[in-house]
Design a protein around this motif. Structure first.
Motif, PDB file in Angstrom:
ATOM      1  N   GLU A 233     -31.284  62.273 -31.100  1.00  0.00           N
ATOM      2  CA  GLU A 233     -30.743  61.277 -30.172  1.00  0.00           C
ATOM      3  C   GLU A 233     -31.840  60.303 -29.759  1.00  0.00           C
ATOM      4  OE1 GLU A 233     -28.628  61.060 -25.735  1.00  0.00           O
ATOM      5  OE2 GLU A 233     -29.683  62.847 -26.392  1.00  0.00           O
TER       6      GLU A 233
ATOM      7  N   PHE B  28     -32.650  58.266 -27.131  1.00  0.00           N
ATOM      8  CA  PHE B  28     -32.092  58.152 -25.786  1.00  0.00           C
ATOM      9  C   PHE B  28     -32.149  56.730 -25.247  1.00  0.00           C
ATOM     10  CE2 PHE B  28     -32.192  58.427 -21.169  1.00  0.00           C
ATOM     11  CZ  PHE B  28     -31.120  59.275 -20.914  1.00  0.00           C
TER      12      PHE B  28
ATOM     13  N   PHE C 132     -27.875  53.977 -19.277  1.00  0.00           N
ATOM     14  CA  PHE C 132     -27.376  55.086 -18.461  1.00  0.00           C
ATOM     15  C   PHE C 132     -25.866  55.079 -18.236  1.00  0.00           C
ATOM     16  CE2 PHE C 132     -31.844  54.838 -16.541  1.00  0.00           C
ATOM     17  CZ  PHE C 132     -32.317  55.842 -17.370  1.00  0.00           C
TER      18      PHE C 132
ATOM     19  N   LYS D 169     -23.520  56.648 -20.777  1.00  0.00           N
ATOM     20  CA  LYS D 169     -23.703  58.105 -20.911  1.00  0.00           C
ATOM     21  C   LYS D 169     -23.133  58.869 -19.719  1.00  0.00           C
ATOM     22  CE  LYS D 169     -27.936  57.922 -23.739  1.00  0.00           C
ATOM     23  NZ  LYS D 169     -28.054  56.502 -23.985  1.00  0.00           N
TER      24      LYS D 169
ATOM     25  N   ILE E  78     -24.378  59.108 -16.759  1.00  0.00           N
ATOM     26  CA  ILE E  78     -25.481  59.760 -16.040  1.00  0.00           C
ATOM     27  C   ILE E  78     -25.399  59.436 -14.549  1.00  0.00           C
ATOM     28  CG2 ILE E  78     -27.995  59.721 -15.731  1.00  0.00           C
ATOM     29  CD1 ILE E  78     -28.190  59.400 -18.783  1.00  0.00           C
TER      30      ILE E  78
END
Length: 682
Positions: free
Chosen positions: A94, A96, A247, A250, A252
């Protein structure tokens, strides 16, 4: 100038925040005249880029974007290694931060690649330390390839001349974030991490993954985007775009910028670092499941090479990152220049609280509060914090010692200081019994007190374990003032051995005798006689000489401080502490017809705090304890033949007149000022 800093990075989001924090601090040091001479003042002399979050070319581009956003294109940027030391068969499943490390967002403005220096980052690192030997600190927040390659290429010519090393990477509890058991930066080049940890001469500082994801680290993405994100600046606007793209898709909810935490630990260690322990750390290179994992030598078989930050103060870090972003009303500049060494040290006061222990404790508290209050003492290496009061049997049984300690703390309005109950029995059962309780059976004159103490304030941990825990958290920074029998300290040595003794700071003892003059038996002083085996263990095991204030040094000038002065001068001060000690000492001393006033433990504390005023003469000797004598058991014996290794600085002559001023200051007598003498040494 102070220091020079190289920031080695694989710029993704967290590197960007760390770099911004570093730049903000550097500019504050330059701007503020009060920080002009700070040894922590620094100049960023290079930003070296490495593969990691993204390929090295994108890391360079992202670095240039950050510098342009903060108007610092003057900072030199160097391109470093594009591959790990050994070809990587494992691939990160991944990416990120996106393929470009910055969320793969489109940017209107192109960076100027002409700003990148021609020299390779590895060679630049070496040039820096040659130009400024031992003055260049390295903050390494990406894979360690550049730094390891510099070690491989230049060896001791490089390693011997570096300053401090701070690393974000590795793990100390086996918790991975990119494989089951490995942290990203170390896993991206395990051989590099191995080379660094295996080659350094002095311990580096390392922030591992688990510390960053501690449950107390609860900074939300909502706070990041809507509070920090509201600041109007080119840097925040850049990071808003990048972090939203990374972010939000995802889902998050928490926000973590690990590299910025490391920079905060470098800039503000006194605020950021709560627990730091010294270990040997290595990297697993061949494991099927554990390649890249950092392994800690819990058995303490190998030489320590890493100060591992195990707990950080998330609330303080949140303030620091808010200051970094430019959030209105948050000012951290006043904290720059301070560090753990600025804090000075930590003190454990081990006692069997009777009246002399109480005066010693009050003196210690008064000095601690003066250090905290006075700006001119902020950076004194003698500055200290009392982190624990450990109680032991002696003047009275340990339960009463605890109660008396709590009474003193309540009277001094310092119930915040942790109190620990220690040993109720001595190392070896005592056939001899103290023929009289000089301080009363409860150690405090057996007087009645209207107010009960709150025993819930006593810490659940045993004093012996607390002592060990303190030195593990603050290796070589904890001083021990031992003014009762030495049972607790000796038990800690017996239980933990060199893991304890190798990490203690200074040891100050009130006890023993050096001319054979006793005060409890014909030839033994009280504290040593109350547990001779404990005193023997301590003196036989210390690695460096401790300091002892023996009975004779106290007794020689004692007649010059009278009980009349104590009761009618000190006793006239109107404070809860003086009121408490007036009742106790009147009950103890007046019925005995005592004329002089002697509080040996307070004299030992005065020697610790004001050695230049109190200590007139010391002698370095080997001291031991007689354990078997019929008449001399408990006596401290001095090696006048100088046949054995010296283990004790024995205070033989004290300045009673200066001590009287110090005890008057302790009691709060008007017109007596001793704070200007704090921080001075012999």
């Amino acid at each position: 100038m102070g220091r020079y800093v190289v920031f080695d990075c694989d710029v993704g989001i967290d590197d960007a925040w760390g770099l911004m924090m570093l730049i903000k601090a550097e500019e504050a040091y330059k701007r503020r005249p009060d920080l002009a001479n700070s040894p922590k003042k620094f100049e960023i002399i290079g930003i070296t880029c490495v593969q990691g979050n993204t390929d090295v070319d994108h890391a360079v581009i992202n670095t240039l974007r950050v510098l342009d956003a903060v108007n610092r294109n003057d900072l030199p940027v160097y391109k470093g290694c594009s591959s790990p030391i050994l070809q990587r068969h494992w691939e990160n499943p991944e990416i990120f931060h996106g393929k470009d490390g910055f969320g793969d967002v489109q940017h209107e403005k192109q960076v100027n690649l002409d700003l990148v220096r021609a020299e390779h980052a590895v060679n630049a690192m070496y040039d820096f330390v040659c130009k400024y030997p031992k003055m260049v600190d390295f903050i390494l927040v990406g894979p360690l390839t550049n730094f390891a390659m510099c070690i491989n290429m230049y060896g001791s010519k490089f390693v011997d001349n570096i300053g401090n090393i701070f690393i974000m990477g590795g793990n100390y509890q086996g918790q991975g974030n990119v494989t089951k058991s490995a942290e990203f930066n170390f896993m991206m080049d395990p051989e590099a991490a191995h080379i660094v940890l295996n080659s350094i001469n002095t311990p580096l500082t390392l922030l591992p993954w688990e510390t960053c994801i501690d449950e107390h680290f609860d900074i939300s993405l909502d706070w990041r985007l809507n509070v920090l994100g509201s600041v109007q600046s080119p840097f925040i606007e850049l990071l808003n775009v990048v972090e939203r793209s990374v972010f939000i898709p995802k889902g998050i909810e928490g926000w973590l910028a690990s590299d910025a935490v490391l920079v905060a630990a470098y800039l503000f260690p006194h605020l950021t670092v709560k627990v730091r322990r010294l270990y040997h750390a290595a990297v697993e290179l061949t494991g099927n499941h554990t390649r890249g994992q950092m392994v800690i030598d819990h058995l303490k078989q190998e030489k320590d090479n890493a100060h591992i930050i195990m707990e950080v103060n998330s609330e303080q870090y949140k303030q620091i990152i808010a200051w970094t972003a430019g959030l209105e009303g948050v000012d951290m500049e006043c904290e720059l220049g301070k560090d753990k060494s600025n804090m000075g040290k930590y003190v454990v006061y081990d006692c069997d609280v009777g009246t002399d222990d109480a005066w010693g404790l009050m003196m210690l508290i008064k000095a601690e509060e003066a250090y905290k209050r006075r700006v001119d003492l902020a950076n004194s290496p003698s500055r200290f914090e009392i982190i624990g009061i450990t109680c032991v049997q002696g003047n009275t049984e340990v339960d009463y010692a605890v109660i008396n300690t709590l009474r003193v703390l309540d009277a001094a309005n310092r119930n915040d200081i942790p109190v620990y109950k220690g040993c109720s029995n001595l190392v070896k059962p005592r056939a001899w019994e103290n023929p009289k309780y000089f301080a009363g059976k409860d150690g405090f004159g057996d007087v009645k007190h209207e107010k009960p103490v709150d025993l819930n304030l006593v810490q659940p941990m045993h004093a012996v374990n607390a002592m060990y825990d303190f030195v593990c958290k603050h290796p070589k920074e904890v001083d021990f003032l031992l003014v009762g029998p030495l049972t607790n300290f000796a038990m800690c040595i017996s239980m933990y051995g060199s893991k304890f003794l190798d990490n203690v700071g200074q040891i100050f003892i009130m006890g023993g005798n050096y001319r054979g003059k006793g005060n409890t038996t014909k030839s033994a002083e009280f504290n040593f006689m109350m547990d001779p085996e404990a005193a023997h263990i301590v003196l036989a095991n210390v690695k460096t000489p401790l300091t002892i204030l023996p009975w004779e040094a106290c007794d020689d000038g004692a007649a010059r401080v009278t009980l009349d002065w104590r009761l009618n001068v000190l006793g006239s001060v109107q404070t809860p502490f003086i009121d408490l000690l007036n009742r106790v000492e009147r009950a103890l001393l007046i019925p005995k017809g005592t004329k002089r006033w002697l509080v040996c433990d307070a004299l030992a504390v005065a020697a610790y705090l004001f050695p230049h005023l109190v200590v007139n003469e010391t002698q370095l000797h080997h001291a031991t304890i007689e354990l078997a004598g019929i008449h001399t058991r408990g006596q401290m014996v001095i090696d006048h033949l100088h046949q054995e290794k010296k283990n004790a600085n024995i205070i033989t002559v004290v300045n009673i007149d200066n001590y009287q001023k110090i005890i008057a200051w302790t009691g709060g007598v008007r017109g007596v000022h001793m704070e200007c003498e704090l921080g001075k040494s012999q």
